[in-house]
Design an enzyme around this catalytic site. Sequence first.
Site, PDB file in Angstrom:
ATOM      1  N   ARG A  97       0.941  -1.152   0.098  1.00 10.16           N
ATOM      2  CA  ARG A  97      -0.122   0.108  -0.434  1.00 10.16           C
ATOM      3  C   ARG A  97       0.814   0.955  -0.193  1.00 10.16           C
ATOM      4  O   ARG A  97       2.226   1.642   1.361  1.00 10.16           O
ATOM      5  CB  ARG A  97      -0.860  -0.361   1.158  1.00 10.16           C
ATOM      6  N   ASP A 246      -3.498   9.351   7.277  1.00  4.16           N
ATOM      7  CA  ASP A 246      -1.841   8.533   6.778  1.00  4.16           C
ATOM      8  C   ASP A 246      -1.369   8.529   6.669  1.00  4.16           C
ATOM      9  O   ASP A 246       0.884   7.849   6.114  1.00  4.16           O
ATOM     10  CB  ASP A 246      -2.472   7.427   5.585  1.00  4.16           C
ATOM     11  N   LYS A 257      -8.323   9.176   4.341  1.00  9.17           N
ATOM     12  CA  LYS A 257      -9.801   7.556   4.183  1.00  9.17           C
ATOM     13  C   LYS A 257     -10.368   8.946   2.649  1.00  9.17           C
ATOM     14  O   LYS A 257     -10.559   9.702   3.273  1.00  9.17           O
ATOM     15  CB  LYS A 257     -10.595   7.627   4.863  1.00  9.17           C
TER      16      LYS A 257
HETATM   17  O1  MRU Z   1      -7.705   2.092   3.780  1.00  8.47           O
HETATM   18  P1  MRU Z   1      -7.465   2.435   5.277  1.00  8.47           P
HETATM   19  O2  MRU Z   1      -9.014   1.213   5.950  1.00  8.47           O
HETATM   20  O3  MRU Z   1      -6.228   1.936   6.175  1.00  8.47           O
HETATM   21  O4  MRU Z   1      -7.835   3.929   6.385  1.00  8.47           O
HETATM   22  C1  MRU Z   1      -7.789   3.983   7.394  1.00  8.47           C
HETATM   23  C2  MRU Z   1      -7.618   5.619   7.410  1.00  8.47           C
HETATM   24  O5  MRU Z   1      -7.480   6.074   6.717  1.00  8.47           O
HETATM   25  C3  MRU Z   1      -7.277   6.065   8.969  1.00  8.47           C
HETATM   26  O6  MRU Z   1      -7.750   7.371   9.163  1.00  8.47           O
HETATM   27  C4  MRU Z   1      -5.724   6.283   8.963  1.00  8.47           C
HETATM   28  O7  MRU Z   1      -5.547   5.329   8.476  1.00  8.47           O
HETATM   29  C5  MRU Z   1      -5.428   6.962  10.292  1.00  8.47           C
HETATM   30  S1  MRU Z   1      -5.394   5.302  11.323  1.00  8.47           S
HETATM   31  C6  MRU Z   1      -5.435   5.685  13.237  1.00  8.47           C
END
Ligand code: MRU
Length: 354
Positions: A97, A246, A257
Amino acid sequence: MTGGALTGTLPATVRWEDGRLYLLDQTLLPAQTRIEEQQDLQQLHDSIRRLAVRGAPAIGVAAAWGLCLAVRDKQALPREALLAALREAGAYLISARPTAVNLAWAVGRMLELAGALPATLDAAGIYSALCAEARAIQDEDVALCAAMGEHGAPLIGDNTGVLTHCNAGAMATAGIGTATAPMYVAHGRGVKFRVYTDETRPLLQGARITAWELQQAGIPTTLITDNMAAHLMSQGLIDLVITGTDRVAANGDVANKIGTLGVAILARHFGIPFYVACPSSTIDLATATGAEIRIEERGAEEVTTFGGVRVAPPDIETRNPAFDVTPAELVSGLITERGIVRQPYTDNLARLFA
Ligand code: MRU
């Protein structure tokens, strides 16, 4: 279990025990809490890719243990061959990812440690040093979450309506979450507030995971679909937004997200503070602005189906960016383990985290 008394009895996202790596398969939540042993690197790569383990800090912790897994059965190799296998494994895991910096950060930290170990150390010694470092990364994540909780909790008072997006909760970390940490701490102190949770299309992390984990902790929670946020804000129900991220760029732009940018724009329109919780492992000072952050594009089936049922016509064109970037000017503050960082982000982030 994870998070301790504040979160109730949630399963651990990532667990290393007796030389074996276990992940909670989050794609099955909340219907099933299935723990799956990761037999090899390919399986772990696939688990990260398909979001069995997800959330920026949890992916980093899983990748750190993944490097232990990568060399677990290679302890007979000469040192140089083992280090080469480790570097290859790191690059492979990072490719799973692209957006969450914690993945590359954790791999980088593990490789740096391995490279700095004494030349006299044999493969078995390298393996045990790697396991100690992965344990440290996991334990530190628990502490980072707790510290963000302490710094962010005063933002939440009695009767506050808090909106969150996706899952930046315990299930996204090894501890009590990032965005949820202030919620768990405030709740633990007896503050009475309500969390509004965006369901978060297309993969429903808000509905499946955030609503589930907050409900188990006894935090009053209302689940809404993503397109309801503006209406609720217009009704005066939302006083505060807290999301996770992220990757935070050096200028304070935040990737999170998909849908977070829309929430931030709405919050600005309605004069609602918009905070982003981020441990230092998510702050990427090597990336100057959000424009440089690579946004993961995922498969069409996540958009054309809902709950496994096809909802779109055949052959329709789709887009499925998994993240968006919220410009720093829309962010009221970054809740970090060292306190709340505010504008000007370029100076303040560099001062605290360079
Ligand atoms: O695609 P995901 O479910 O891994 O996305 C997660 C998010 O966007 C979270 O908000 C982000 O990783 C922060 S986690 C503490």
